[in-house]
Enzyme design. Structure first.
Site, PDB file in Angstrom:
ATOM      1  N   THR A  28      -4.292 -32.346  15.456  1.00 36.67           N
ATOM      2  CA  THR A  28      -3.730 -30.330  15.259  1.00 36.67           C
ATOM      3  C   THR A  28      -3.857 -29.523  16.216  1.00 36.67           C
ATOM      4  O   THR A  28      -4.713 -29.780  17.279  1.00 36.67           O
ATOM      5  CB  THR A  28      -4.881 -29.354  14.530  1.00 36.67           C
ATOM      6  OG1 THR A  28      -5.186 -30.508  13.217  1.00 36.67           O
ATOM      7  CG2 THR A  28      -4.780 -27.870  14.440  1.00 36.67           C
ATOM      8  N   HIS A 177      -6.815 -36.087   3.515  1.00 41.93           N
ATOM      9  CA  HIS A 177      -7.797 -35.572   4.409  1.00 41.93           C
ATOM     10  C   HIS A 177      -9.270 -34.795   4.197  1.00 41.93           C
ATOM     11  O   HIS A 177      -9.191 -34.043   3.367  1.00 41.93           O
ATOM     12  CB  HIS A 177      -7.706 -34.457   5.475  1.00 41.93           C
ATOM     13  CG  HIS A 177      -8.274 -34.099   6.724  1.00 41.93           C
ATOM     14  ND1 HIS A 177      -8.830 -34.480   6.792  1.00 41.93           N
ATOM     15  CD2 HIS A 177      -7.806 -33.644   7.349  1.00 41.93           C
ATOM     16  CE1 HIS A 177     -10.198 -33.798   7.825  1.00 41.93           C
ATOM     17  NE2 HIS A 177      -8.967 -33.433   8.115  1.00 41.93           N
ATOM     18  N   ASN A 180     -13.955 -34.325   8.005  1.00 41.38           N
ATOM     19  CA  ASN A 180     -14.378 -32.747   8.708  1.00 41.38           C
ATOM     20  C   ASN A 180     -14.823 -31.037   8.220  1.00 41.38           C
ATOM     21  O   ASN A 180     -13.916 -30.617   8.479  1.00 41.38           O
ATOM     22  CB  ASN A 180     -13.238 -32.288   9.784  1.00 41.38           C
ATOM     23  CG  ASN A 180     -12.632 -33.758  10.153  1.00 41.38           C
ATOM     24  OD1 ASN A 180     -13.801 -34.477  10.314  1.00 41.38           O
ATOM     25  ND2 ASN A 180     -12.082 -34.017  10.724  1.00 41.38           N
ATOM     26  N   TYR A 182     -13.241 -29.716   4.919  1.00 43.75           N
ATOM     27  CA  TYR A 182     -12.044 -29.137   4.054  1.00 43.75           C
ATOM     28  C   TYR A 182     -12.358 -28.991   2.295  1.00 43.75           C
ATOM     29  O   TYR A 182     -12.871 -30.241   2.518  1.00 43.75           O
ATOM     30  CB  TYR A 182     -10.470 -29.697   4.914  1.00 43.75           C
ATOM     31  CG  TYR A 182     -11.067 -29.329   6.083  1.00 43.75           C
ATOM     32  CD1 TYR A 182     -10.168 -28.050   6.814  1.00 43.75           C
ATOM     33  CD2 TYR A 182     -11.065 -30.001   7.450  1.00 43.75           C
ATOM     34  CE1 TYR A 182     -10.080 -27.649   8.376  1.00 43.75           C
ATOM     35  CE2 TYR A 182     -10.992 -29.871   8.761  1.00 43.75           C
ATOM     36  CZ  TYR A 182     -10.576 -28.451   8.800  1.00 43.75           C
ATOM     37  OH  TYR A 182     -10.464 -28.296  10.063  1.00 43.75           O
ATOM     38  N   ASN A 237     -17.118 -27.553  11.329  1.00 46.47           N
ATOM     39  CA  ASN A 237     -17.115 -26.794   9.269  1.00 46.47           C
ATOM     40  C   ASN A 237     -18.565 -26.276   8.382  1.00 46.47           C
ATOM     41  O   ASN A 237     -18.223 -26.289   7.569  1.00 46.47           O
ATOM     42  CB  ASN A 237     -16.236 -26.602   8.661  1.00 46.47           C
ATOM     43  CG  ASN A 237     -14.550 -26.942   9.481  1.00 46.47           C
ATOM     44  OD1 ASN A 237     -14.766 -25.437  10.180  1.00 46.47           O
ATOM     45  ND2 ASN A 237     -14.018 -27.343   9.320  1.00 46.47           N
TER      46      ASN A 237
HETATM   47  C1  8OZ Z   1      -9.681 -29.066  15.611  1.00 42.50           C
HETATM   48  C2  8OZ Z   1      -9.373 -27.449  14.988  1.00 42.50           C
HETATM   49  C3  8OZ Z   1      -8.341 -27.365  13.830  1.00 42.50           C
HETATM   50  C4  8OZ Z   1      -8.146 -28.547  12.568  1.00 42.50           C
HETATM   51  C5  8OZ Z   1     -10.032 -31.730  12.003  1.00 42.50           C
HETATM   52  C6  8OZ Z   1      -8.349 -30.484  10.706  1.00 42.50           C
HETATM   53  O1  8OZ Z   1     -10.779 -31.114  12.291  1.00 42.50           O
HETATM   54  C7  8OZ Z   1      -9.244 -30.260  12.105  1.00 42.50           C
HETATM   55  C8  8OZ Z   1      -8.805 -30.043  12.852  1.00 42.50           C
HETATM   56  C9  8OZ Z   1      -8.660 -29.874  14.368  1.00 42.50           C
HETATM   57  O2  8OZ Z   1      -9.414 -32.778  10.932  1.00 42.50           O
END
Ligand code: 8OZ
Length: 370
Positions: A28, A177, A180, A182, A237
């Protein structure tokens, strides 16, 4: 042990011939233009890195509701497809290969970033600890809205349409994806999924959302052009799971049936251990997943060569090293010094810290070795 395999060995990824086993990890960088449209600056950045065996382009939202940070690119509007075409053309002209990472952030967002200020969506209404990165700086995360069961096919359809758009934009494949913290990861793990419908409860139910997305994306792309990324040990997260070995062992086995291009594992970091994550050795996944495995997790030339020689993985992804070294494969091959990355320019901004890292030449200023 196979001492003949190293980072510089070619690899046959489906029908794609990779000249080396060095993958550029999805990163990112928050440098899309107005409308979250990729532009010529992004094309220059990726083109500079075309000597990677495979580039996995940065996480890219599949819909306006899937965005969680300012200035991340999308793949849902005609302008974004045209912008990405600049990128894929530039990479192909340099002889490279590039996949797009399809992304929906789920609860890792904020009404400020979403159309009409709506609430972020998630499997369950559980507020993440921490702060959202908005246009006005960090703000506390809000409680997301739990998706109705009837809304889930619509989200799966957004992934399918994004896959169609990625094909039109000239990519060589797509990566789903699932890592992480999401949306897909939020469905997989029971710390974020407390649903009582067929998408929650048992691991069979929690993996259903990912399975339906893989089915939708492979209805558009040959399965050998579709990868999945997972982070079995990740705590980023505010993620947790009560039985991570079972959750991710099962998920890896489910993915076997799709004959995908690869499974890409974000390995655990020291921070994951500090935050109470359960380290899942990559070999645990290797033993269960029968296809191509990409590992990502702070590798150097030495440790990357070792993981390949030991046949613990087939390809090695590099993130931060690729930020600072556009010609990373050449530098690793020549054991040349590496440019030092500047974390202040990782996220947002222009060409500084993005397209201005120098290529190596023997006459370069001596760079700091990492
Ligand atoms: C760091 C900052 C913002 C997004 C990920 C898409 O961790 C990210 C991400 C990483 O997969």
């Amino acid at each position: 042990m196979n001492n003949n395999i190293n980072l510089f060995s070619p690899y046959q990824l489906g029908d794609l011939e990779l000249p080396n086993r060095i993958v550029m990890a999805p990163l990112t960088r928050q440098r899309a233009s107005e409308g979250n449209v990729p532009h010529s600056l992004n094309a220059t950045y990726y083109e500079q890195r075309a000597s990677a065996g495979l580039i996995i382009a940065e996480a890219t939202q599949i819909s306006p509701e899937g965005q969680g940070y300012p200035n991340t690119p999308g793949i849902h509007s005609p302008e974004q497809v045209a912008g990405w075409k600049l990128v894929t053309d530039a990479v192909h002209q340099q002889g490279g290969r590039i996949f797009l990472q399809l992304w929906h952030v789920g609860r890792i967002s904020h009404p400020d970033l979403l159309p009409n200020g709506v609430l972020p969506i998630a499997p369950s209404a559980i507020t993440p600890q921490g702060q959202a990165f908005t246009n006005e700086g960090f703000k506390p995360f809000v409680t997301p809205r739990a998706l109705e069961t009837s809304e889930i096919p619509g989200i799966v359809e957004q992934y399918r349409q994004a896959a169609v758009n990625a094909l039109a934009a000239g990519f060589d494949g797509v990566e789903i994806h699932g890592a992480n913290g999401y949306l897909i990861d939020q469905f997989l793990r029971d710390g974020t999924n407390q649903r009582t419908d067929e998408y929650g409860g048992s691991i069979e139910n929690r993996v259903r959302f990912l399975q339906e997305i893989v089915e939708a994306v492979t209805s558009v792309w040959d399965s050998k052009r579709v990868g999945v990324r997972l982070s079995p040990s990740g705590t980023f997260n505010d993620m947790r799971d009560s039985h991570p070995f079972e959750t991710f062992g099962y998920t890896a086995q489910v993915l076997n049936q799709f004959d995908l291009a690869y499974l890409h594992i974000t390995e655990y970091t020291d921070a994951d251990i500090r935050y109470g994550g359960t380290p899942i050795p990559t070999n645990y996944i290797r033993e269960r997943y029968t296809g191509t495995l990409i590992v990502c997790g702070g590798y150097t030339a030495e440790t990357g060569n070792a993981v390949l020689a030991n046949q613990q993985a087939d390809l090695v992804a590099f993130g931060i090293l690729f930020i600072a070294n556009p010609d990373l494969p050449r530098r690793l091959a020549l054991n040349a010094p590496l440019n030092q990355p500047n974390p202040k320019t990782f996220y947002g901004g222009g060409e500084q810290g993005y397209t201005d890292y120098p290529f190596w030449s023997p006459a370069s200023e001596p760079a700091v070795n990492l």
